[in-house]
Each structure stands twice: as structure tokens, then as C-alpha cells.
Design a protein around this motif. Structure first.
Motif, mmCIF file in Angstrom:
data_model
loop_
_atom_site.group_PDB
_atom_site.id
_atom_site.type_symbol
_atom_site.label_atom_id
_atom_site.label_comp_id
_atom_site.label_asym_id
_atom_site.label_seq_id
_atom_site.Cartn_x
_atom_site.Cartn_y
_atom_site.Cartn_z
ATOM 1 N N PRO A 1 76.852 43.103 76.060
ATOM 2 C CA PRO A 1 78.119 43.809 75.865
ATOM 3 C C PRO A 1 77.962 45.325 75.986
ATOM 4 N N PHE A 2 79.004 45.945 76.452
ATOM 5 C CA PHE A 2 79.149 47.406 76.499
ATOM 6 C C PHE A 2 78.143 48.082 77.443
ATOM 7 N N MET A 3 77.648 47.352 78.457
ATOM 8 C CA MET A 3 76.677 47.952 79.362
ATOM 9 C C MET A 3 77.293 49.022 80.265
ATOM 10 N N GLN A 4 78.627 49.113 80.310
ATOM 11 C CA GLN A 4 79.242 50.172 81.103
ATOM 12 C C GLN A 4 78.882 51.548 80.547
ATOM 13 N N HIS B 1 75.748 48.223 69.235
ATOM 14 C CA HIS B 1 76.712 49.017 68.472
ATOM 15 C C HIS B 1 76.795 50.446 69.010
ATOM 16 N N LEU B 2 75.670 51.032 69.327
ATOM 17 C CA LEU B 2 75.666 52.384 69.898
ATOM 18 C C LEU B 2 76.428 52.394 71.220
ATOM 19 N N ARG B 3 76.133 51.437 72.096
ATOM 20 C CA ARG B 3 76.832 51.380 73.384
ATOM 21 C C ARG B 3 78.333 51.194 73.188
ATOM 22 N N GLY B 4 78.707 50.364 72.217
ATOM 23 C CA GLY B 4 80.130 50.165 71.944
ATOM 24 C C GLY B 4 80.815 51.469 71.577
ATOM 25 N N LEU B 5 80.179 52.244 70.704
ATOM 26 C CA LEU B 5 80.745 53.548 70.326
ATOM 27 C C LEU B 5 80.833 54.480 71.532
ATOM 28 N N LEU B 6 79.790 54.476 72.348
ATOM 29 C CA LEU B 6 79.758 55.354 73.520
ATOM 30 C C LEU B 6 80.802 54.948 74.567
ATOM 31 N N CYS B 7 81.207 53.683 74.540
ATOM 32 C CA CYS B 7 82.266 53.215 75.441
ATOM 33 C C CYS B 7 83.655 53.519 74.885
ATOM 34 N N ALA C 1 86.016 48.366 64.522
ATOM 35 C CA ALA C 1 86.775 47.111 64.468
ATOM 36 C C ALA C 1 86.792 46.423 65.831
ATOM 37 N N GLU C 2 86.946 47.207 66.901
ATOM 38 C CA GLU C 2 86.945 46.632 68.252
ATOM 39 C C GLU C 2 85.557 46.106 68.625
ATOM 40 N N ILE C 3 84.527 46.811 68.218
ATOM 41 C CA ILE C 3 83.160 46.349 68.472
ATOM 42 C C ILE C 3 82.946 45.010 67.772
ATOM 43 N N ALA C 4 83.345 44.938 66.517
ATOM 44 C CA ALA C 4 83.196 43.699 65.744
ATOM 45 C C ALA C 4 83.954 42.556 66.413
ATOM 46 N N GLU C 5 85.175 42.831 66.852
ATOM 47 C CA GLU C 5 85.990 41.801 67.498
ATOM 48 C C GLU C 5 85.311 41.296 68.770
ATOM 49 N N LYS C 6 84.827 42.215 69.587
ATOM 50 C CA LYS C 6 84.189 41.823 70.850
ATOM 51 C C LYS C 6 82.886 41.053 70.618
ATOM 52 N N LEU C 7 82.228 41.328 69.497
ATOM 53 C CA LEU C 7 80.979 40.639 69.188
ATOM 54 C C LEU C 7 81.183 39.423 68.295
ATOM 55 N N GLY C 8 82.437 39.161 67.905
ATOM 56 C CA GLY C 8 82.729 38.015 67.040
ATOM 57 C C GLY C 8 82.182 38.185 65.640
ATOM 58 N N ARG C 9 82.223 39.421 65.148
ATOM 59 C CA ARG C 9 81.663 39.723 63.825
ATOM 60 C C ARG C 9 82.768 40.233 62.905
ATOM 61 N N GLY D 1 84.664 42.925 60.856
ATOM 62 C CA GLY D 1 84.863 44.357 61.070
ATOM 63 C C GLY D 1 84.253 45.231 59.998
ATOM 64 N N LYS D 2 84.440 44.874 58.726
ATOM 65 C CA LYS D 2 83.882 45.679 57.627
ATOM 66 C C LYS D 2 82.356 45.637 57.641
ATOM 67 N N GLY D 3 81.796 44.488 57.982
ATOM 68 C CA GLY D 3 80.338 44.365 58.048
ATOM 69 C C GLY D 3 79.747 45.258 59.123
ATOM 70 N N VAL D 4 80.391 45.305 60.278
ATOM 71 C CA VAL D 4 79.908 46.168 61.361
ATOM 72 C C VAL D 4 80.018 47.624 60.942
ATOM 73 N N GLU D 5 81.145 47.994 60.339
ATOM 74 C CA GLU D 5 81.358 49.400 59.949
ATOM 75 C C GLU D 5 80.366 49.844 58.879
ATOM 76 N N THR D 6 80.311 49.119 57.784
ATOM 77 C CA THR D 6 79.502 49.591 56.653
ATOM 78 C C THR D 6 78.032 49.237 56.782
ATOM 79 N N THR D 7 77.749 47.994 57.047
ATOM 80 C CA THR D 7 76.352 47.557 57.079
ATOM 81 C C THR D 7 75.641 48.036 58.333
ATOM 82 N N ASP D 8 76.255 47.813 59.476
ATOM 83 C CA ASP D 8 75.559 48.085 60.726
ATOM 84 C C ASP D 8 75.649 49.545 61.158
ATOM 85 N N LEU D 9 76.838 50.089 61.226
ATOM 86 C CA LEU D 9 76.980 51.451 61.747
ATOM 87 C C LEU D 9 76.601 52.519 60.729
#
Length: 163
Positions: free
Chosen positions: A7-10, A39-45, A50-58, A60-68
Motif C-alpha cells: 500500500p501507498f507505494m505511490q 504508515h509513513l508512506r500513507g502520511l506522505l501520500c 483514519a484513512e490509512i487505517a481504513e485502507k489497511l483494514g485496521r 483508526g484509533k489504534g493506528v493513530e495512537t499506537t502506531d503513529l
């Protein structure tokens, strides 16, 4: 580089991902995980957490707080010596990295005019050598109309990279 179905290779079209990964690894003292890279690539895109989490099937709060917050945001702040600055918005990450020179720079270069009335191709010699036909060709292609503008663009690019 990662496989094309990642994901997010663009992001690699606009960002120097190899240098970013390397510099982040230096801050982290070990390589980035595939999840951190995604996650970094998602932000750079330009995707929100929330959109990163949705695209990865995760979640949203977990991606925001735990991962990012625990990884990517912290690495960026440390890398760019912004540990004391408050991250107002996830968009700050790409803005800060762009300001630091991690975004690929591009310049507009006028195209060459290869129309028959402009470009000249001359076949100067035809020989048969070792069972091969050898053509000696001379080509003249007009250069850019405005070399000063091109030189200014190249100088601006060099100045931006050195800042």
C-alpha cells in the motif's frame, strides 16, 4: 524497494523513501518495520490516520495512537530536532519532511523539438563488417530555446537541496 502490491507505494514517486527509511532507522537504532514504512508512506501520500487505517483494514484509533504517535511521529520529531514542538496535525509530518529536503525535486525541462524540419539526421557511411551492416549516423537536435531559464531552474534546485 517493497513489492508493487504494497500500500501507498505511490509515495516513492514524490519522496526519497530510501533516504527516509535509512535516516529513520538511524533515529530508531534499528530498521523500520514494514508496518512503520506503510504508515509513513500513507502520511506522505496525504492520507489521514483514519484513512490509512481504513485502507489497511485496521482500527483508526489504534493506528493513530499506537502506531503513529509511538513510532513515526516520534521518529520525525527526533530526526528533525523538533522534539519540543507540538504536532498540531498529521499533515505537519509531510510538511516538515518536505522542508527538510526529503521530497524529490523536479524541474520542468522543455521538450526537444524532433520534428523533421528541426532535427537533422545524416547517414554518413554504410559498411558491411563481420556479417553486420554498420551505419555511421550524425544527429543534430536543437537545444533548449531558453538555456538561461533552464540554468536558473537547475541552480534553484541545487540551492534548495543545500539548505
Amino acid at each position: 524497494m517493497a513489492s508493487s502490491n504494497e500500500p501507498f507505494m505511490q509515495a516513492e514517486n514524490h519522496w526519497d523513501l530510501e533516504t527516509l527509511y535509512s535516516d529513520f532507522s538511524s533515529v530508531k537504532n534499528k530498521r523500520l518495520t514494514p508496518v512503520e514504512k506503510r504508515h509513513l508512506r500513507g502520511l506522505l501520500c496525504g492520507f489521514s490516520p483514519a484513512e490509512i487505517a481504513e485502507k489497511l483494514g485496521r482500527n483508526g484509533k489504534g493506528v493513530e495512537t499506537t502506531d503513529l504517535c509511538a513510532t513515526v511521529y516520534r521518529y520525525v520529531k527526533s530526526l528533525l530536532d523538533k522534539s519540543d514542538e507540538k504536532l498540531e496535525n498529521w499533515r505537519n509530518i509531510s510538511e516538515w519532511l518536505d522542508d527538510a529536503g526529503y521530497k524529490n525535486q523536479s524541474i520542468k525541462v522543455p521538450s526537444l523539438d524532433l520534428s523533421p524540419d528541426k532535427a537533422v539526421v545524416n547517414v554518413t557511411n554504410i559498411n558491411i563488417e563481420n556479417n553486420q551492416i554498420v551505419f555511421l549516423i550524425s544527429m543534430k537536435i536543437p537545444t533548449f530555446q531558453d538555456l538561461d531559464s533552464l540554468e536558473d531552474e537547475l541552480n534553484n534546485l541545487d540551492n534548495h537541496k543545500s539548505n
